[in-house]
Design an enzyme around this catalytic site. Structure first.
Site, mmCIF file in Angstrom:
data_model
loop_
_atom_site.group_PDB
_atom_site.id
_atom_site.type_symbol
_atom_site.label_atom_id
_atom_site.label_comp_id
_atom_site.label_asym_id
_atom_site.label_seq_id
_atom_site.Cartn_x
_atom_site.Cartn_y
_atom_site.Cartn_z
ATOM 1 N N CYS A 2 0.830 -1.203 0.000
ATOM 2 C CA CYS A 2 0.000 0.000 0.000
ATOM 3 C C CYS A 2 0.867 1.256 0.000
ATOM 4 O O CYS A 2 1.869 1.335 0.700
ATOM 5 C CB CYS A 2 -0.933 0.091 1.195
ATOM 6 N N ARG A 27 4.116 -0.411 -4.653
ATOM 7 C CA ARG A 27 3.847 -0.943 -3.316
ATOM 8 C C ARG A 27 2.545 -1.748 -3.256
ATOM 9 O O ARG A 27 2.303 -2.473 -2.298
ATOM 10 C CB ARG A 27 3.757 0.202 -2.301
ATOM 11 N N TRP A 74 -2.588 -2.810 -1.676
ATOM 12 C CA TRP A 74 -2.251 -4.230 -1.783
ATOM 13 C C TRP A 74 -3.143 -4.898 -0.744
ATOM 14 O O TRP A 74 -2.943 -4.722 0.453
ATOM 15 C CB TRP A 74 -0.777 -4.438 -1.463
ATOM 16 N N ASN A 100 -1.986 1.834 5.674
ATOM 17 C CA ASN A 100 -1.105 0.766 5.209
ATOM 18 C C ASN A 100 -0.754 -0.089 6.423
ATOM 19 O O ASN A 100 -0.120 0.411 7.354
ATOM 20 C CB ASN A 100 0.169 1.395 4.604
ATOM 21 N N GLY A 101 -1.190 -1.364 6.414
ATOM 22 C CA GLY A 101 -0.864 -2.225 7.552
ATOM 23 C C GLY A 101 -2.068 -3.055 7.943
ATOM 24 O O GLY A 101 -3.000 -3.227 7.160
ATOM 25 N N GLU A 481 17.973 -17.694 -6.856
ATOM 26 C CA GLU A 481 17.581 -16.343 -7.275
ATOM 27 C C GLU A 481 17.101 -16.350 -8.737
ATOM 28 O O GLU A 481 16.119 -15.688 -9.072
ATOM 29 C CB GLU A 481 18.765 -15.386 -7.068
ATOM 30 N N LYS A 485 13.413 -15.144 -9.857
ATOM 31 C CA LYS A 485 13.169 -14.081 -10.849
ATOM 32 C C LYS A 485 12.181 -14.576 -11.897
ATOM 33 O O LYS A 485 11.263 -13.866 -12.288
ATOM 34 C CB LYS A 485 14.468 -13.645 -11.555
ATOM 35 N N GLU A 488 8.588 -14.911 -10.329
ATOM 36 C CA GLU A 488 7.853 -13.693 -9.982
ATOM 37 C C GLU A 488 7.524 -12.854 -11.208
ATOM 38 O O GLU A 488 6.509 -12.181 -11.239
ATOM 39 C CB GLU A 488 8.557 -12.883 -8.887
ATOM 40 N N HIS A 504 18.417 -37.191 -5.970
ATOM 41 C CA HIS A 504 17.501 -37.496 -4.862
ATOM 42 C C HIS A 504 16.086 -36.995 -5.136
ATOM 43 O O HIS A 504 15.316 -36.791 -4.200
ATOM 44 C CB HIS A 504 18.039 -36.881 -3.567
ATOM 45 N N LYS A 610 6.576 -4.461 -3.556
ATOM 46 C CA LYS A 610 8.016 -4.245 -3.363
ATOM 47 C C LYS A 610 8.404 -4.285 -1.892
ATOM 48 O O LYS A 610 9.426 -4.824 -1.522
ATOM 49 C CB LYS A 610 8.380 -2.887 -3.967
HETATM 50 C C1 G6P Z 1 9.517 -8.365 -1.519
HETATM 51 C C2 G6P Z 1 10.179 -7.905 -2.803
HETATM 52 C C3 G6P Z 1 11.485 -8.669 -3.024
HETATM 53 C C4 G6P Z 1 12.395 -8.507 -1.815
HETATM 54 C C5 G6P Z 1 11.697 -8.921 -0.518
HETATM 55 C C6 G6P Z 1 12.505 -8.503 0.699
HETATM 56 O O1 G6P Z 1 9.088 -9.674 -1.650
HETATM 57 O O2 G6P Z 1 9.307 -8.106 -3.897
HETATM 58 O O3 G6P Z 1 12.130 -8.150 -4.172
HETATM 59 O O4 G6P Z 1 13.531 -9.289 -1.984
HETATM 60 O O5 G6P Z 1 10.429 -8.250 -0.409
HETATM 61 O O6 G6P Z 1 12.585 -7.106 0.714
HETATM 62 P P1 G6P Z 1 13.721 -6.272 1.407
HETATM 63 O O7 G6P Z 1 13.338 -4.843 1.136
HETATM 64 O O8 G6P Z 1 13.661 -6.606 2.866
HETATM 65 O O9 G6P Z 1 15.014 -6.645 0.794
#
Ligand code: G6P
Length: 615
Positions: A2, A27, A74, A100-101, A481, A485, A488, A504, A610
């Site tokens: 949010c 956000r 969100w 937000n929260g 990672e 990527k 997501e 395994h 984010k």
């Molecule tokens: C969200 C973002 C990711 C990020 C994660 C942790 O899921 O989409 O890209 O890695 O949060 O965020 P931070 O700000 O703590 O690195």
């Protein structure tokens, strides 16, 4: 999670607020809304879906007025419908709230307020805030807010307006981020820095239990007992241009291409090749404190957790200190054994991830804490004993890229610094390790110059339904990672796995429809690295003999590898601990191009956000 933006001042508030929401849309993008005060009346427009739906609504039903606030959501409590979109109102439409929260006790509060006669119209937890402010209002909005805070449980940030105490926006933080800015007769409230940059770089980061009253004549700060506090503004070095797309189609692509500079900025001034030494002078630890750590625990979430895992390999190998890595979200709910003389390292791009901050607070009495973050003034910096900033500049794309590689660079510097202090590396070894670091930006440029090749590979792979990413050693976190990527961004199912574990289980998945990505670059000067590479080559043969599609990443000119693979991507060799920074870049590009071909929303993937400020 949010985005909130509020404005009071002489400009037309609608475009200012909509502009603020645009830069906060990363956000949350389930629904959006705006409230504007005009002639002592509140007018609200809300719509489900992305901000552009609200823009269209405003084009057909325009608003004008004196000041107001907006929200991009969100969804947590209540579906992402128009009715549940913020801002939310009290019974008489005299008060609006953007939040937000999560208000954890909202059901009990809603029940009580309903019994007292309040009428609720949404499924959200936020609406209770508007009704509580209504209940406590006696002519002064901030006083009503202070009384409301005593009723609320949970972690939240909100802003509110009341037409019966006009010409002010009241903003509160209790766990979730909120910042305030003021310039010449104008006041701003926002959830994050990029939204504020077009107006001011002098920013007040609200602390927990603080209430800000934002008016044309400046900002007043109160504590939750209503006493005045002195506001402390911080200067932000980010340029407003840094938070724009700069000709790139997506923020993510821009951020991928910014990595050579981001790494350069992150390492700048933090080592000396002449003296073969690392200077982490901005970290508030003396050498004696650094030396006192006998073990390390790194906590993070998401992509930052993958950096943490790579950091474990770096610190254990180079500085010979034991390192444990935990998801911050998991750490909080077990009963870990903490050894004496532990250094806790937190990694968080935003500095606001709720689980990471909560874990950070939990360990405060158990050892020193160091946070690696990208955002000056963020909550993590205020809870930590020491801070090491990644200097990546604002990262807007939801999928993290340059924040990740700069986190790896910071961890590498920490590992070398500890190695120097514990004398686990010789001076020439440190010199070589630092020289390798200085060469990294050019090596990243070379990979980016060959992005077209990755794009071509994506053309033959983007329709697949599943991917495996396999690697060994420090390359395994990069396999994780790469898989993240792809998941997501392109919504393709992908898994990262240690290559040695294929037998395994994952071997059962291999057939002619499964692309398997192998990370097989190696350090030409290290026997251990070469041995790892040979084992990966064997794994490639195993997949090939079962008809899997092989995409291999390896050293430039590696014909053994290129001949074994269906697709081959070259990276310039470097030392084992820096290879992850190079290997992840083609994987970022692969995910990007697959997602573009599948028509996915690159900067705002579905269901994600984010900055995750809920549990
Ligand atoms: C969200 C973002 C990711 C990020 C994660 C942790 O899921 O989409 O890209 O890695 O949060 O965020 P931070 O700000 O703590 O690195």
């Amino acid at each position: 999670m949010c985005g909130i933006f509020g404005y009071i001042g002489p400009r037309d508030p609608v475009p200012v607020i909509m502009g603020g929401l645009k830069s906060l849309e990363y956000r949350g993008y389930d629904s959006a809304g705006i409230a504007i005060v005009h002639d002592q009346k509140l007018q609200v427009r809300r719509s489900s879906g992305k901000l552009k739906n609200l823009e269209e609504l405003l084009a057909s039903e325009p608003l004008s007025g004196e000041f107001g606030l907006g929200h991009t959501r969100w969804a947590t409590h209540g579906r992402p419908t128009e009715e549940n979109a913020h801002p939310h109102r009290d019974c008489h439409g005299r008060i609006v709230v953007a939040h937000n929260g999560i208000i954890e006790n909202y059901l009990a509060l809603k029940r009580k307020l309903s019994e007292e006669g309040h009428k609720f119209t949404t499924e959200t937890d936020t609406e209770v805030i508007a009704h509580l402010i209504e209940k406590h209002f006696d002519g002064n909005l901030e006083n009503a807010v202070v009384k409301t805070l005593a009723d609320l449980k949970g972690l939240y940030a909100f802003t509110c307006i009341c037409v019966d105490d006009p010409q002010k926006i009241v903003a509160v933080r209790e766990g979730n981020p909120l910042i305030v800015g003021a310039v010449d007769g104008e006041g701003f409230v926002a959830s994050d820095i990029p939204a504020m940059l077009p107006y001011t770089r002098s920013i007040l980061f609200l602390d927990d239990h603080e209430v800000a009253v934002v008016a044309r004549n400046g900002i007043r700060l109160l504590d939750t007992a209503g006493n005045s506090r002195q506001p402390h503004f911080q200067h932000i070095a980010w340029d407003p241009i840094m938070a724009e797309k700069g000709g790139y189609k997506h923020f993510m692509l821009k951020e991928i291409y910014e990595q050579p500079v981001a790494i350069e900025n992150t390492i700048l001034g933090r080592f000396s090749l002449d003296a073969n030494t690392v200077h982490l002078e901005d970290v508030a630890f003396t050498d004696d404190i650094w030396r006192s750590f006998k073990n390390i625990r790194i906590l993070a979430c998401g992509t930052s957790w993958h950096a943490a895992l790579a950091g474990k390999y770096m610190i254990e190998s180079l500085a010979r200190l034991p390192v444990e890595v935990d998801y911050a979200s998991e750490y909080r709910y077990r009963n870990p054994v903490v050894l004496p003389e532990t250094l806790f390292i937190f990694i968080t791009q935003s500095g606001e991830t709720l689980d990471t901050i909560a874990a950070q607070r939990q360990v405060r009495d158990q050892g020193k804490t160091l946070t690696i973050t990208n955002v000056v003034g963020s909550m993590t910096t205020r809870v930590a004993d020491a801070v090491l900033y990644t200097r990546a500049g604002p990262e807007i794309g939801v999928a993290s890229t340059k924040a990740f590689t700069t986190q790896l660079a910071c961890l590498y510097l920490i590992a070398l610094h500890l190695a120097e202090l514990h004398k686990t590396l010789t001076e020439p070894q440190i010199r070589k390790a630092l020289t390798d670091l200085t060469e990294l930006p050019n090596k990243i440029e070379r990979i980016l110059d060959r992005a077209k090749h990755v794009e071509d590979i994506s053309k033959s792979l983007f329709r697949q339904h599943d991917f495996l990413f396999l690697a060994r050693g420090i390359h395994f976190p990069i396999a994780l990672e790469g898989a993240l990527k792809l998941k997501e961004l392109s919504y393709i199912h992908a898994e990262g796995y240690p290559a040695g574990e294929m037998k395994h289980g994952p071997n059962a998945l291999i057939d002619e429809n499964l692309p398997v990505v192998f990370l097989a670059a190696y350090d030409r000067e290290s026997d251990a690295s070469h041995q790892r590479y040979e084992k990966v080559l064997n794994n490639i043969k195993e997949v090939k003999s079962r008809d899997g599609i092989i995409l291999a990443l390896g050293n430039e000119g590696d014909s053994d590898l290129s001949e074994s693979a269906d697709h081959f991507i070259e990276v310039s060799p470097t030392n084992e601990f820096l290879l992850p920074i190079l290997e992840v870049i083609p994987l970022q590009l692969l995910a990007y191009y697959c997602a573009v071909r599948r028509g996915c929303d690159i900067d705002q993937p579905r269901n994600l956000a984010k900055s995750v400020t809920v549990e």
